[in-house]
Design a protein around this motif. Structure first.
Motif, PDB file in Angstrom:
ATOM      1  N   ILE A 319       0.828  -1.203   0.000  1.00 51.63           N
ATOM      2  CA  ILE A 319       0.000   0.000   0.000  1.00 51.63           C
ATOM      3  C   ILE A 319       0.867   1.260   0.000  1.00 51.63           C
ATOM      4  O   ILE A 319       0.634   2.193  -0.774  1.00 51.63           O
ATOM      5  N   THR A 320       1.862   1.294   0.861  1.00 50.74           N
ATOM      6  CA  THR A 320       2.686   2.515   0.976  1.00 50.74           C
ATOM      7  C   THR A 320       3.561   2.747  -0.253  1.00 50.74           C
ATOM      8  O   THR A 320       4.000   3.873  -0.501  1.00 50.74           O
ATOM      9  N   SER A 321       3.822   1.684  -1.027  1.00 50.95           N
ATOM     10  CA  SER A 321       4.640   1.850  -2.229  1.00 50.95           C
ATOM     11  C   SER A 321       3.805   2.105  -3.481  1.00 50.95           C
ATOM     12  O   SER A 321       4.344   2.127  -4.596  1.00 50.95           O
ATOM     13  N   ALA A 322       2.513   2.288  -3.315  1.00 49.43           N
ATOM     14  CA  ALA A 322       1.639   2.556  -4.473  1.00 49.43           C
ATOM     15  C   ALA A 322       2.055   3.856  -5.148  1.00 49.43           C
ATOM     16  O   ALA A 322       2.414   4.836  -4.475  1.00 49.43           O
ATOM     17  N   PRO A 323       2.040   3.901  -6.475  1.00 52.00           N
ATOM     18  CA  PRO A 323       2.401   5.148  -7.172  1.00 52.00           C
ATOM     19  C   PRO A 323       1.409   6.258  -6.845  1.00 52.00           C
ATOM     20  O   PRO A 323       0.214   6.011  -6.683  1.00 52.00           O
ATOM     21  N   TRP A 327      -2.090   9.605  -1.724  1.00 53.96           N
ATOM     22  CA  TRP A 327      -3.371   9.553  -2.439  1.00 53.96           C
ATOM     23  C   TRP A 327      -3.440   8.345  -3.363  1.00 53.96           C
ATOM     24  O   TRP A 327      -4.516   7.788  -3.599  1.00 53.96           O
ATOM     25  N   GLY A 328      -2.293   7.913  -3.875  1.00 53.39           N
ATOM     26  CA  GLY A 328      -2.270   6.673  -4.647  1.00 53.39           C
ATOM     27  C   GLY A 328      -2.598   5.479  -3.769  1.00 53.39           C
ATOM     28  O   GLY A 328      -3.325   4.565  -4.179  1.00 53.39           O
ATOM     29  N   ALA A 329      -2.059   5.489  -2.538  1.00 54.36           N
ATOM     30  CA  ALA A 329      -2.372   4.425  -1.572  1.00 54.36           C
ATOM     31  C   ALA A 329      -3.850   4.453  -1.208  1.00 54.36           C
ATOM     32  O   ALA A 329      -4.503   3.396  -1.101  1.00 54.36           O
ATOM     33  N   PRO A 362      -2.261   6.281   9.732  1.00 60.87           N
ATOM     34  CA  PRO A 362      -1.541   7.458  10.252  1.00 60.87           C
ATOM     35  C   PRO A 362      -0.223   7.720   9.521  1.00 60.87           C
ATOM     36  O   PRO A 362       0.167   8.875   9.340  1.00 60.87           O
ATOM     37  N   GLU A 363       0.466   6.642   9.085  1.00 65.38           N
ATOM     38  CA  GLU A 363       1.719   6.818   8.357  1.00 65.38           C
ATOM     39  C   GLU A 363       1.491   7.521   7.019  1.00 65.38           C
ATOM     40  O   GLU A 363       2.382   8.211   6.519  1.00 65.38           O
ATOM     41  N   LEU A 364       0.316   7.328   6.440  1.00 66.00           N
ATOM     42  CA  LEU A 364      -0.001   7.987   5.168  1.00 66.00           C
ATOM     43  C   LEU A 364      -0.410   9.441   5.357  1.00 66.00           C
ATOM     44  O   LEU A 364      -0.542  10.190   4.378  1.00 66.00           O
ATOM     45  N   GLY A 365      -0.646   9.853   6.608  1.00 66.98           N
ATOM     46  CA  GLY A 365      -0.996  11.241   6.880  1.00 66.98           C
ATOM     47  C   GLY A 365      -2.477  11.550   6.846  1.00 66.98           C
ATOM     48  O   GLY A 365      -2.862  12.721   6.855  1.00 66.98           O
TER      49      GLY A 365
END
Length: 445
Positions: A319-323, A327-329, A362-365
């Motif tokens: 998920i976190t490596s999504a382009p 917002w991509g994630a 939370p890591e994605l903000g």
């Protein structure tokens, strides 16, 4: 024990779930069985300790006590008779409009959503009460089916909602705040549905004609009285549940007990409280609550084994490596939830997916509360998109032969309403305060 890589765990566990779903096996046995087999192979006897721990966690969860209480409340409301008076009041108030009966159906679904919390009761009640009236007045069958399914499905989003009661403990979020956050999107969806029906009635009066002149000639005082009398019982229920939560009097579990008592007293006031009604209500409560908790336990086992074998790390990395960054994630999660909604029951999605996503959000903000409600709004589509689509099956199940309603009518009718759910998601992205304003400005929990 066999050593398996985390990547292999992800492929095996989710792959076998989808195979089991397509083969038609009951979901709790698929999910729980896969967890047990993979756990025994990869963890050995340790899996039995994990099974006991997960079961005890479900049994000792105080907030999950609200599930049978809300189910009891919804079942009792369905049998109490207050829905007929509510529909009569809305029917008289909006009957002058083109599409007024379909609008009344959606508004009734919105009000029932704040009293019921489960879509089975909402869709069945709306269908049995609203469909004969609309058919009698020449409404388009697709519009009838779409308004019943869409209005009935609001019961799983607008509080008190079983989905939110389950989501809170899975994500470590306050159920009270989830309730407040869900009001904005729930009312937004209701408003979009009503606006669509009104515009369609204006452009295509043959699909949604107004009431006859004789029916429209009812005095305003009679309409106002019918509407007030119809609104009074639901208002009592809303205050008994949401009022005590929002004003800090009680937590959601105690509020659920208040709602169950209020629904029982309403049935008594309408002279519908018989031993037969009580027995059927208790039976439905036990049946639905047991199903929910069985799915919850098996999904909790699945998640426990999955995380223990480091599958969660693979999901987080994916998920976190999504382009496209965060917002991509976000888009990836929304697409996955949407696709899963076609195939898997919403309870399994919440029980399995949410514990995997909760540490990542939370890591994605993103605000966890906003993200949670976005997932719940997304899951609205799951109730109207086959092959799962419980709203469609509930409506098809109660459709009488003389109504002439087919599955094709239902499928055609739900398409625009699914589109409005997508629009609501977009609006909540652009204007996040639709979700966050009420939780941030009401009493803190």
């Amino acid at each position: 024990m066999v050593t398996l890589s985390p990547e292999m765990i992800v492929v095996l566990m989710f792959g076998f779930v989808f195979i089991g779903v397509f083969l038609g096996y009951p979901l709790p046995f698929i999910v729980g069985g896969i967890a047990m087999v993979v756990g025994l192979v990869a963890l050995g006897p340790e899996v039995f300790a994990l099974m006991r721990a997960r079961l005890w966690g479900m049994m000792s969860s105080y907030i999950l006590l609200a599930i049978p209480l809300f189910i009891f409340m919804g079942s009792m409301v369905e049998k109490s008779g207050c829905a007929e008076g509510l529909y009569h009041g809305l029917y008289l108030a909006f009957g002058r409009l083109r599409g007024g009966l379909a609008i009344a159906t959606v508004l009734m679904g919105t009000i029932l959503a704040a009293c019921v919390g489960i879509i089975a009761a909402s869709v069945i009640t709306l269908g049995l009460i609203g469909i004969p009236s609309m058919l009698k007045r020449g409404y388009d069958k697709s519009l009838i089916c779409g308004s019943v399914c869409a209005g009935g499905s609001l019961g799983i989003l607008i509080p008190p909602s079983i989905m939110l009661v389950i989501y809170g403990p899975m994500a470590g979020l306050s159920v009270g705040k989830l309730f407040m956050g869900a009001f904005g999107p729930g009312l937004l969806l209701s408003g979009l549905y009503v606006t669509y029906i009104a515009i369609l009635g204006f452009l295509r009066p043959d699909m949604a004609p107004p009431l006859s002149l004789e029916e429209q000639s009812v005095p305003v005082s009679v309409k106002a009285k019918a509407l007030l009398l119809g609104m009074f019982p639901p208002l009592i229920l809303v205050l008994s549940v949401l009022g005590v939560i929002f004003f800090g009097i009680a937590a959601p579990t105690e509020a659920a007990a208040c709602g169950a008592l209020a629904a029982t007293l309403l049935a008594l006031a309408h002279k519908r409280l018989t031993w037969t009604v009580m027995r059927e209500t208790m039976y439905q409560t036990v049946k639905v609550a047991t199903m929910a908790l069985m799915i919850g336990w098996s999904a909790s086992m699945f998640t426990g084994v999955f995380l223990r074998l480091k599958g969660g790390e693979v999901v987080a990395q994916l998920i976190t490596s999504a382009p496209g960054g965060p917002w991509g994630a976000f888009a990836l999660v929304m697409i996955v939830v949407f696709i899963l909604g076609f195939l898997v029951d919403w309870m399994a999605i919440v029980f399995i997916l949410v514990p995997l996503l909760a540490p990542i959000i939370p890591e994605l903000g993103f605000d966890p509360l906003w993200f949670a409600i976005m997932i719940c709004v997304n899951l609205q589509m799951a109730f109207m998109t086959p092959p799962m689509a419980p709203a469609i099956f509930f409506l098809r199940g109660i459709a009488k032969p003389e109504w002439g309603i087919t599955t094709a009518h239902i499928m055609k009718g739900i398409i625009p309403f699914v589109g409005f759910i997508v629009l609501a998601l977009i609006l909540c992205i652009i204007f996040p305060d639709i979700i966050l304003w009420l939780p941030h400005h009401m009493i803190k929990f």
